[in-house]
Design an enzyme around this catalytic site. Sequence first.
Site, PDB file in Angstrom:
ATOM      1  N   HIS A 122       0.836  -1.209   0.000  1.00 43.58           N
ATOM      2  CA  HIS A 122       0.000   0.000   0.000  1.00 43.58           C
ATOM      3  C   HIS A 122       0.866   1.252   0.000  1.00 43.58           C
ATOM      4  O   HIS A 122       0.629   2.173  -0.795  1.00 43.58           O
ATOM      5  CB  HIS A 122      -0.910   0.000   1.226  1.00 43.58           C
ATOM      6  CG  HIS A 122      -1.653   1.283   1.432  1.00 43.58           C
ATOM      7  ND1 HIS A 122      -2.601   1.746   0.542  1.00 43.58           N
ATOM      8  CD2 HIS A 122      -1.566   2.229   2.412  1.00 43.58           C
ATOM      9  CE1 HIS A 122      -3.091   2.908   0.968  1.00 43.58           C
ATOM     10  NE2 HIS A 122      -2.466   3.212   2.104  1.00 43.58           N
ATOM     11  N   GLU A 188     -10.681   2.166   3.205  1.00 46.21           N
ATOM     12  CA  GLU A 188      -9.400   1.553   3.535  1.00 46.21           C
ATOM     13  C   GLU A 188      -9.697   0.239   4.254  1.00 46.21           C
ATOM     14  O   GLU A 188     -10.243   0.234   5.356  1.00 46.21           O
ATOM     15  CB  GLU A 188      -8.534   2.467   4.404  1.00 46.21           C
ATOM     16  CG  GLU A 188      -8.040   3.691   3.646  1.00 46.21           C
ATOM     17  CD  GLU A 188      -6.915   4.417   4.369  1.00 46.21           C
ATOM     18  OE1 GLU A 188      -6.691   4.127   5.566  1.00 46.21           O
ATOM     19  OE2 GLU A 188      -6.269   5.275   3.744  1.00 46.21           O
ATOM     20  N   TYR A 233      -2.711  17.571   4.898  1.00 54.23           N
ATOM     21  CA  TYR A 233      -1.817  16.664   5.627  1.00 54.23           C
ATOM     22  C   TYR A 233      -0.348  17.052   5.579  1.00 54.23           C
ATOM     23  O   TYR A 233       0.491  16.423   6.230  1.00 54.23           O
ATOM     24  CB  TYR A 233      -2.024  15.227   5.166  1.00 54.23           C
ATOM     25  CG  TYR A 233      -1.230  14.784   3.963  1.00 54.23           C
ATOM     26  CD1 TYR A 233      -0.363  13.701   4.053  1.00 54.23           C
ATOM     27  CD2 TYR A 233      -1.352  15.425   2.731  1.00 54.23           C
ATOM     28  CE1 TYR A 233       0.348  13.260   2.953  1.00 54.23           C
ATOM     29  CE2 TYR A 233      -0.646  14.996   1.637  1.00 54.23           C
ATOM     30  CZ  TYR A 233       0.209  13.913   1.742  1.00 54.23           C
ATOM     31  OH  TYR A 233       0.901  13.485   0.645  1.00 54.23           O
ATOM     32  N   SER A 246     -14.818   5.979  11.197  1.00 54.38           N
ATOM     33  CA  SER A 246     -14.112   4.725  10.943  1.00 54.38           C
ATOM     34  C   SER A 246     -15.018   3.609  11.433  1.00 54.38           C
ATOM     35  O   SER A 246     -15.571   3.694  12.537  1.00 54.38           O
ATOM     36  CB  SER A 246     -12.771   4.674  11.681  1.00 54.38           C
ATOM     37  OG  SER A 246     -11.927   5.737  11.302  1.00 54.38           O
TER      38      SER A 246
END
Length: 401
Positions: A122, A188, A233, A246
């Site tokens: 990844h 994800e 970020y 999440s």
Amino acid sequence: MTTLPTTELFGLDNLPYGIASKPGHAPHVVARLRDHAIDLAGLAADAGGDAWIDAWSQSTLNSFVAQGRPSWRAARAWLRDTLRDESRAEVVAARLHPLTEVTLHLPIAVADYVDFYASEQHATNVGRIFRPDGAALTPNWKHLPIGYHGRAGTVVVSGTDIVRPCGQRKAPTDAEPTFGPSIRLDIEAELGFVVGGDTAIGTRVGVDEAADHLFGVGLFNDWSARDIQAWEYVPLGPFLGKSFASSLAAWITPMDALSAARTAAPQQDPQPLPYLRGEDRFGLDIDIEVELGGTVISRPPYSTTYWSPTQMLAHLTVNGACLRTGDLFASGTVSGTEADQRGSLLELTWSGKEPLQLADGSTRSFLEDGDVVTLRATAPGTDGGRIGLGEVTGRILPART
């Protein structure tokens, strides 16, 4: 569509734990046996499991998880023996409830949540997408398990709808940032590890002690707004692009149920620093399946993950950060070496340049409103055959503007 046989995957060699309630009754600890939930506190009261009645009467797994590894193992052995005992068949039957008659809840009260970046495949794919003319991996990647501290309060149980997040976005061609709903909403596919056993601030947990704090594993989907994340970020890392939601499975599979899934961890080169070395560095032979809109789009293998869960936990505490029962850490996106083993749409569509075609003929670069994403997984069982991890599913709702 998947053809995984759910009944056979949740037999006596699995027995994952969760929290369930029936109408008019408070949530409490249960275990899954095939397509039923076992009322564990009731069964313990009926069949001599006194040591766990109080912990299993609670609305989260935290009290049970706080009891530590010897208790986890003893409870599992008692439960398996009780369920096998034909003389207690009527007692067991009285405490079984069809899953269709119960509501499942978030299994733990999450104390802290940390997300790692442990899959080399990844990280390499992401590096090639964003740094096509540079090194795929950053210089620190093979020296430490990279992670970020997430938001515990937005971890939700499987089946919870996900509202499309809003935030600042700025494409490379834009002169200024704009505000609005994310247009690059992603998944994800990860594993989440539930931690038990408090430690004091200033102490460390080594690689070979980490397993004593690993209660179990749940499938985990760390939804990601790639456009919000890309703008925010640098230089500090993920924030609003991750913290909106999440999803954690309703069922936590105990580590002892995964003993047959233990496998040799990938070779590490260069050798990490001494605190990340140890005898108990292992991989897990867990095969994940990602379904979007009724189409299986990926099958990531967790076994290729570079950093072991024991190394992740050791790194998490090496600076003296304490553990608290109910801590949750996730592996980061799991991806394999093949194109159909990538655990995010970012990779599967190569940042939207190669859209996926679904079974209904539609295409996806990133998630659209109404999309339903489901993660499933299987692993070798302790009694032969395979066991299942509880699925994680979520539907995307429109942004609230």
